[in-house]
Structures are given as structure tokens and as C-alpha cells.
Design an enzyme around this catalytic site. Sequence first.
Site, PDB file in Angstrom:
ATOM      1  N   ASP A   1      11.666 -54.606  17.206  1.00 32.13           N
ATOM      2  CA  ASP A   1      10.545 -55.360  16.644  1.00 32.13           C
ATOM      3  C   ASP A   1       9.277 -55.180  17.467  1.00 32.13           C
ATOM      4  O   ASP A   1       8.170 -55.127  16.918  1.00 32.13           O
ATOM      5  CB  ASP A   1      10.892 -56.858  16.574  1.00 32.13           C
ATOM      6  CG  ASP A   1      11.942 -57.136  15.509  1.00 32.13           C
ATOM      7  OD1 ASP A   1      12.465 -58.259  15.496  1.00 32.13           O
ATOM      8  OD2 ASP A   1      12.241 -56.235  14.708  1.00 32.13           O
TER       9      ASP A   1
ATOM     10  N   TYR B   1       7.533 -52.002  16.504  1.00 35.48           N
ATOM     11  CA  TYR B   1       6.911 -52.180  15.186  1.00 35.48           C
ATOM     12  C   TYR B   1       5.632 -53.009  15.315  1.00 35.48           C
ATOM     13  O   TYR B   1       4.592 -52.658  14.759  1.00 35.48           O
ATOM     14  CB  TYR B   1       7.888 -52.870  14.232  1.00 35.48           C
ATOM     15  CG  TYR B   1       7.331 -53.097  12.849  1.00 35.48           C
ATOM     16  CD1 TYR B   1       6.591 -54.243  12.560  1.00 35.48           C
ATOM     17  CD2 TYR B   1       7.522 -52.157  11.846  1.00 35.48           C
ATOM     18  CE1 TYR B   1       6.056 -54.447  11.303  1.00 35.48           C
ATOM     19  CE2 TYR B   1       6.986 -52.352  10.576  1.00 35.48           C
ATOM     20  CZ  TYR B   1       6.260 -53.502  10.315  1.00 35.48           C
ATOM     21  OH  TYR B   1       5.727 -53.696   9.069  1.00 35.48           O
TER      22      TYR B   1
ATOM     23  N   LYS C   1      16.768 -72.175   8.016  1.00 36.62           N
ATOM     24  CA  LYS C   1      16.291 -70.838   7.637  1.00 36.62           C
ATOM     25  C   LYS C   1      17.503 -69.985   7.272  1.00 36.62           C
ATOM     26  O   LYS C   1      18.218 -69.499   8.141  1.00 36.62           O
ATOM     27  CB  LYS C   1      15.494 -70.189   8.766  1.00 36.62           C
ATOM     28  CG  LYS C   1      14.844 -68.878   8.351  1.00 36.62           C
ATOM     29  CD  LYS C   1      13.981 -68.320   9.468  1.00 36.62           C
ATOM     30  CE  LYS C   1      13.294 -67.044   8.993  1.00 36.62           C
ATOM     31  NZ  LYS C   1      14.244 -65.996   8.606  1.00 36.62           N
TER      32      LYS C   1
ATOM     33  N   CYS D   1      12.245 -45.005  45.238  1.00 35.14           N
ATOM     34  CA  CYS D   1      12.313 -43.620  45.696  1.00 35.14           C
ATOM     35  C   CYS D   1      10.966 -43.273  46.314  1.00 35.14           C
ATOM     36  O   CYS D   1       9.914 -43.576  45.746  1.00 35.14           O
ATOM     37  CB  CYS D   1      12.617 -42.689  44.526  1.00 35.14           C
ATOM     38  SG  CYS D   1      12.396 -40.941  44.889  1.00 35.14           S
TER      39      CYS D   1
END
Length: 689
Positions: free
Chosen positions: A32, A35, A115, A442
Amino acid sequence: MSNVEKKISQLQQQLNQYNHEYYVLDQPSVPDAEYDRLMTALIDLEKTNPELKTIDSPSQKVGGQALKSFTQVTHQLPMLSLDNVFSLDDFHAFVKRVKDRLNDNQAIVFCAEPKLDGLAVSLRYEHGQLIQAATRGDGSVGENITTNIRTIKSIPLKLMGTPGKDFPDIVEVRGEVFMPKASFDALNTLAKKRGEKGFANPRNAAAGSLRQLDSKITAKRNLAFYAYSLGFVGKLSDGGAESTDLTNDFFANSHHERLCQLKRLGLPMCPEVRLLESEQACDAFYQDILAKRSALSYEIDGTVLKVDEISLQKRLGFVARAPRWAIAYKFPAEEELTCVEDVEFQVGRTGAITPVARLKPVFVGGVTVSNATLHNQDEITRLGLKVNDFVVIRRAGDVIPQIVSVVLDKRPDNAVDIVFPTSCPVCDSAVAKPEGEAVLRCTAGLFCAAQRKEAIKHFASRKAHDVDGLGDKLVEQLVDEKLINTPADLFKLTEIQVSTIDRMGKKSATNLINGLEQAKSTTLAKFIYGLGIREVGEATAANLANHFYTLAAIESASLEDLQNVSDVGEVVAKNIINFFKEEHNLAIVSGLSEVMHWPTIEIKSAEELPLAEQIFVLTGTLTQMGRTEAKTALQSLGAKVSGSVSKNTHFVVAGDKAGSKLTKAQDLGISVLTEDGLVALLAEHGITI
């Protein structure tokens, strides 16, 4: 076609593809966050180039397209999606936005619903008869699934009541088709017996069932339906044409009462729907539904809270893809138990060595998780983690897998301590832990192949130089083939060299070389950001450019000079100085500055910089302008735009979904501007949005 047109077209194509994968195929290929990043980039470009915005742009859509195997249905009223919040603070911010927009201090009553995790559909009744059903599709055009919908037992084929008295000629009902948990389990059990692949979750099962061309298959799937709103309500003339909206003539001024009316007409209503009269009651409802989530007969992933009074809904209106009067208050990430099978170490752009847990694959939050970052040695110590331990895994924000805790009661006899490397796992160079840091690094810099790759990826990224045609995989191939070692080497590539890379044909090679040619034109701020100096992000790079005006001035700046720049403290200043002390870094900068160019930053007078030394922070979503546009406008007036709120911040601009930054500003007593306030401020100084 200009570069901007090409970029907008490319973003539209990408987003259309991702929409297709997510909404039509139910197989998303990007997270997501990626996007959202692409959508934000498109919206910003269209905001600054409104003449290039098209009506079919993904920025104007809800998502998805109708499958070609079904006929298409145009929704008379768009089927919009909902904005999301994930915390109580964000929910309170939503309520505040509602109250601020209404500006009348009246109490807000909410209609609260679980929902449902299914598929949104629209049912069209004419003269009480079900004559058409369609999926949401892209919000404007959906799939005609009437034959399949008619097989769902909970959906009436004929409304109860008297036409003309209880309902008008046309009634469109919106709701969710879902597969109950028991039906889902039975379906997958049957598939297993037949040696077939089952569905990943009930939502996918419901979507797949509705998209069957053979409705006899759908009929066997035991789907269910709950109504949650009205669509178009009106009258048919003799010729069949639709007339004016008659919703208010037949339905109440309350969303909750409208659901009750639909129930009386024979349409099922979720039994958990409640009418709530305070924010505290909304939060209690959320906690109650969350607690009983596993006991419900259907899958849910949060709650939906809607302003109940329809007249207030109309006053609040909509943004492009969602109503301002409703919000989805999503549940926290799901958790599962799994085993740490190994720990590997990855090297990042700045040399940070990050431990990554390789997990026994586990299905959590709707996806299979097999890896989780462990951040650093301190995190491993805090967790008390060993290889072969059983751990609780969570998808943080439903995106990033995270180990929450170790289950000590299940620790096996073969649990093994995690030993950090004494040399770089990629290049075998020495490692060090800088004073005051938790991260092992490193020390080889660009000598290390891993750091080379990440540095070049950063240089080519969208926020830096946005090199068209240069993806992460190609960067790795170019480094592995020893064609490039530094960002400067990119500009030495030829089409012939690039075309020798696996899966790189002549056209792709030409596109890359053209993309590199376009990337030569940049800004000083992007040039500095693209160098990848530790802790120098976009905002800091812009502040450095606007403070010093030239690259040479930044290179030669003292520690004290650098700390006079907004957002630059002692640590960041030392990072900048140390970067420009390194000979190989100077060689890269010199090589890049020979081929790249940017406009000269004009030194403006105090009169031209009315916001000089004023520090602004942007938070939330701006709807009248993009963040980039707002930042550029403020900086052109001399303001510094910071990424974090501190006691030195002068103004916080709070858009939609403003979160912790707004809270901190309020705690510190910092002035807060709404987006309208920002627009007015800019207008005072001659900048019109």
C-alpha cells in the site's frame, strides 16, 4: 510529448495496472505504501499541471475496473470508498475536522457499523422488483452481476411494502456481499477433499463467487448480504427516463433510520449497527467490536463511523474519492505464532548491518509472512531472541512484519544465540559501531558492493533524480556486471553496454539512456539529497540549498555554518562535513557536477523573503495543493520547511489526517494553520493556489 506529460502518463499506467491487480484480480503486487507514493506523485504533478489531468486519471477513481466477461453498469451515483484512521487520536482529528467544517458547535451523532470484509455492491429495484445488481468497480462503472446476486438468499427479489407509498419507482441499495466464516470453512474443506486449491480468506472467496459466469456455482457458495446505504432514489417516467432525486420524500433525515427503513422493506441490516452520541461512545463501540471480533459469524477489519444526520452529510460533502462525513476506523494488525528458523544480515546504503529473521511461513493479516526485520543488536537483546525460538509476529500497520515477543514457554532445546558478524557479510571488510549508535556498520563505503547498489538506487529514486527506466533490479545487474561502481558511472553508460544485460533489449537500453539524459537537469536540493549523505533527507537538502545557494558553499561550510541551517543539528552537520572530507566522495561529486546542471538560486532581498527564518512543518493530506507545491511556495518566500516539530517551529500546517505532529504542536503551543489558512497566507504574499 513533454517530460511531465510522459511522467504523468507513466504514473497513470502504473496505477491503473495496480488497481487492476488489487480490485479485479485480488492479487496486489505492490505494498500500500508504494501505491500511495505513486498516487501522491501523480496528484502533485496534476496539481501543478492541471491542463494535463484527464477525467479517467487514477487520481479521480476509487479503484478497479469491470471484468470484460461481464457487461458494464454505470452507477448513477458514484460508489465511493472511505478514508481510514488507525488510532484514537486520528479518529478525534477526524471528528475535529467535521466540527470545524460545520462550524456551529452542535453535538454530532454518529451511526456506527462493523467494517465488513467483503465486496461492495449496488442493488437496483424498480417498482419493488430487483432488476439489476452491480459491483463497485472503479466507483463509476461496475460489473453486472445480477444473475449471481439473485442466488443470495438474504437478498429479496421483491421489496416488502407498497410501491408509491413505502418506496418510489427506483430504489438503489448499497451494501456488502460477504461469505460467513462457517461457509468459508466448509468451502475450503470441500476443496481440500477434491484436491483443489482453497481460498486465502473469506473476502477472496466472496469476490470469486460473485465473479462466476455460472450462477449455479455462486448459488452453492452460501453468500450473505448486509445493506449499509442508499444509492439513487427516484421516479421513472413513461419513457423510462429517470427524474429528480426523491430520497428525502421517502426516507428519513437519519442514516440509522434509513437502514431501519430498508430493513422494513426486507433488506438485511447488520445487527451490530448502533447510534452513538459522543466520541467516547464511538471509541467504546470500537473496543467492543474489536473484543468480539473473533466471535462474530463474519469477517470484519474495523468499524465505520458516519455522521448520522443526512443534512449534515450534505453540508460536509465529499473529497475526490471519499465522503468527509464518514471514516473507517481500522483494527490493529493481526498477530500469529511462528518460529525463527534463521537470522541473516543485510547491508544498507549507509553501511548499516541489519539482522533479518527468516521465519517459518505464517499467514497473518491476509498474507503469508516469511521475513521480519530485527533492526539492531539492542532490539534482539530486548526481545531475548534466539534462533529456533517461537515468536509472536505482527504485521505492523498491516504492512511491515514485526516480531512482538518471544514465547519463552515454548523455547526448544536447540535454541541458538544470535551472533553478530565481526566483518561485513558482503565484502568482508571491518565493521564498527559508532559512538552513541545502536547500529553496526560496514566501514568499506562504496568499496562494499551492497552499499554501492543501495547508493545508486537512492540516487536514481523518485525523490532524487527519478531516472526513468532504472529499477532496483537493473541497478544490481549493472553493479554485478561491473559496468558501474558509483552514481557518476551511470552517465558513462552506452546503449551497447546496457543492451548486453540480461533481458535488456535495444528499446529498454534506449529508454534508460534517455532517462539518464533527462536526469542531468536537476536542482541543487535534489543533487544534495541524491548524494545519500547520512540523515540528510529531502527537507534538509532543500534547506541547505536555500541557505548556501551553491554546491561549493555547502562543501566548504564549517560546523557552525551548517548548524545555522534549519533542521541541521550537530550530528547532521558532522555527517555533512565527514562526507565532503572523503576523497572518493569528492571524486563522485566532481564527476556528477561535470555532467549535471541546475538553475542558479537567486539571492533575494529581505523584502522578497517575508517568511525568512520562519520554520514550517507540513502534516496530513493537503487537498487544494500537493505537499511539494506547498513546500516550494513557502521556500520561495524564505521559509524553512522542516520534517519534524520542535520548540523552534513557528507554524504547523495541518491537512486531513494530521496525526502526531499536530498533537505535538498543540502540546508545545505552536501556531497551527489549516490548509485554508496556508492558502490565505500565500495569497497575502502574491502566491495564488
